[in-house]
Write a protein that holds these residues in place. Structure first.
Motif, PDB file in Angstrom:
ATOM      1  N   SER A 128       0.818  -1.205   0.000  1.00 56.79           N
ATOM      2  CA  SER A 128       0.000   0.000   0.000  1.00 56.79           C
ATOM      3  C   SER A 128       0.856   1.261   0.000  1.00 56.79           C
ATOM      4  CB  SER A 128      -0.898   0.005   1.241  1.00 56.79           C
ATOM      5  OG  SER A 128      -1.492   1.269   1.431  1.00 56.79           O
ATOM      6  N   TYR A 132       0.768   8.440   2.606  1.00 53.13           N
ATOM      7  CA  TYR A 132      -0.656   8.766   2.693  1.00 53.13           C
ATOM      8  C   TYR A 132      -1.415   7.460   2.913  1.00 53.13           C
ATOM      9  CZ  TYR A 132       0.791  13.255   0.786  1.00 53.13           C
ATOM     10  OH  TYR A 132       1.410  14.473   0.586  1.00 53.13           O
ATOM     11  N   PRO A 134      -3.992   4.748   3.552  1.00 51.31           N
ATOM     12  CA  PRO A 134      -5.456   4.736   3.401  1.00 51.31           C
ATOM     13  C   PRO A 134      -6.172   4.692   4.756  1.00 51.31           C
ATOM     14  CG  PRO A 134      -4.436   3.224   1.849  1.00 51.31           C
ATOM     15  CD  PRO A 134      -3.344   3.678   2.769  1.00 51.31           C
ATOM     16  N   SER A 135      -7.146   5.561   4.913  1.00 56.41           N
ATOM     17  CA  SER A 135      -7.888   5.621   6.173  1.00 56.41           C
ATOM     18  C   SER A 135      -9.196   4.851   6.116  1.00 56.41           C
ATOM     19  CB  SER A 135      -8.172   7.088   6.550  1.00 56.41           C
ATOM     20  OG  SER A 135      -8.930   7.721   5.522  1.00 56.41           O
ATOM     21  N   ARG A 136      -9.624   4.468   4.927  1.00 59.46           N
ATOM     22  CA  ARG A 136     -10.848   3.700   4.752  1.00 59.46           C
ATOM     23  C   ARG A 136     -10.589   2.512   3.835  1.00 59.46           C
ATOM     24  NH1 ARG A 136     -15.602   8.297   3.807  1.00 59.46           N
ATOM     25  NH2 ARG A 136     -15.215   9.487   5.737  1.00 59.46           N
ATOM     26  N   LYS A 138     -12.295   1.443   1.366  1.00 65.44           N
ATOM     27  CA  LYS A 138     -12.513   1.741  -0.050  1.00 65.44           C
ATOM     28  C   LYS A 138     -11.308   2.452  -0.655  1.00 65.44           C
ATOM     29  CE  LYS A 138     -15.050   6.124   0.581  1.00 65.44           C
ATOM     30  NZ  LYS A 138     -16.315   6.824   0.279  1.00 65.44           N
ATOM     31  N   HIS A 139     -10.547   3.200   0.181  1.00 69.05           N
ATOM     32  CA  HIS A 139      -9.352   3.867  -0.330  1.00 69.05           C
ATOM     33  C   HIS A 139      -8.271   2.842  -0.665  1.00 69.05           C
ATOM     34  CE1 HIS A 139     -10.667   7.642   2.126  1.00 69.05           C
ATOM     35  NE2 HIS A 139     -11.352   7.499   1.004  1.00 69.05           N
ATOM     36  N   GLY A 142      -9.355   1.003  -3.733  1.00 67.94           N
ATOM     37  CA  GLY A 142      -9.210   1.891  -4.879  1.00 67.94           C
ATOM     38  C   GLY A 142      -7.766   2.035  -5.325  1.00 67.94           C
ATOM     39  N   TYR A 143      -6.861   2.127  -4.365  1.00 64.46           N
ATOM     40  CA  TYR A 143      -5.428   2.212  -4.684  1.00 64.46           C
ATOM     41  C   TYR A 143      -4.985   0.961  -5.441  1.00 64.46           C
ATOM     42  CZ  TYR A 143      -0.367   2.566  -3.960  1.00 64.46           C
ATOM     43  OH  TYR A 143       0.989   2.621  -4.136  1.00 64.46           O
TER      44      TYR A 143
END
Length: 311
Positions: A128, A132, A134-136, A138-139, A142-143
């Motif tokens: 990942s 930055y 991911p905090s969720r 879905k993030h 999405g990445y």
């Protein structure tokens, strides 16, 4: 861009979907070879011998540019050159190859994904975003989707590193969401020792790799049949004995062999996780200099001081 890329191009064919059979077995997260000069220049000349030795010792495949391979310390061109050299060696020696392309700025990750898409390999592995984070959920999905869209010729695996990236997501839920959003999603590499959490992700046609060399037998007892473990580089025969004992349900032999392996790890990794790569790389070099080895020397771990500059 790089002279070998064209010769390693693959036809755009759908990824292999019989994942559990294709990826079953022991994998080595290979060390990156550095020369002994001041800049610790990348050394590609040993890779063919290294790959041949792993194959002769029953190793199923390799992970290139991972954590043990010091991928995050390599420059963009170095990562591509290392990947190309391993791709040629894996094709020559019939090793399954997985390539780690994450742990870099997103534009570089996408560049590495496009480069990987043209190479002979069986899976792309991605860490990942590490700054930055991911905090969720879905993030994170999405990445991974953005990256996977650039390397659709290959299966896509997410590299789960909770010790390095502070994310508390339910990885079983992540797998379900990723399978919905990413056609080439194949599963996870779980580097941590939380086998019960990782076991929840087993099922369907996904592959879940475990990564703790000290827990091979324990992991297989829970149903794992694919493992990417640093010590496979060094003690492939011993780890094969554990693996085969567990496959035939010979728990007594597996326990004895695993206890011996764990003692070897304690003898060679003296400072705990902080020195894991340096100590195992030193152990590998020692092993390769014996009659059991093949004479390969991968050098020391790369010194971060080489990135210092004068203000």
């Amino acid at each position: 861009m790089l002279k070998f890329a064209a010769s390693l191009r693959r036809k755009s064919t759908p990824p292999i979907r019989d994942l559990q059979d294709d990826f079953q077995g022991l994998y080595a997260p290979v060390f990156t070879c550095f020369q002994a000069d001041d800049q610790q220049t990348l050394q590609l000349g040993y890779i063919n011998e290294y790959a041949a030795w792993l194959k002769s010792n029953g190793v199923k495949g390799v992970l290139v540019n991972g954590i043990a391979g010091e991928g995050p310390t390599l420059g963009l061109i170095e990562r591509k050159l290392n990947a190309e050299a391993w791709s040629r060696a894996c094709k020559r020696h019939s090793l399954v190859m997985m390539l780690q392309i994450g742990a870099a700025p997103l534009p570089d990750v996408l560049d590495l994904a496009r480069h990987a898409n043209e190479l002979y390999l069986q899976a792309v592995v991605c860490i990942s975003e590490m700054f930055y984070v991911p905090s969720r959920m879905k993030h994170l999905v999405g990445y991974c989707k953005i990256v996977a869209e650039k390397c659709t010729n290959h299966n896509f695996l997410y590299y789960h590193l909770p010790k390095h990236i502070d994310m508390k997501f339910d990885m079983e839920e992540f797998c379900r969401d990723a399978e919905t959003e990413i056609p080439t999603f194949a599963g996870l590499i779980c580097s941590h020792g939380d086998l019960l959490s990782a076991a929840k992700c087993l099922g369907g046609n996904r592959v879940i790799f475990i990564g703790d060399s000290k827990m091979l037998a324990s992991g297989m007892l829970l149903g794992f049949e694919a493992a990417i473990m640093t010590v496979v580089n060094i003690e492939p025969a011993l780890m094969q004995e554990i693996y085969q004992a567990m496959m035939r349900k010979d728990l007594k032999t597996a326990k004895t062999k695993q206890s011996y392996l764990n003692q070897l790890i304690r003898d060679h990794v003296t400072k705990g996780p902080s020195s894991w790569v340096a100590d195992t790389k030193k152990w590998f070099n020692q092993k390769m200099s014996t009659e059991e080895g093949c004479g390969v020397h991968v050098g020391e771990t790369r010194r971060f001081a080489i990135y210092e500059y004068n203000m």
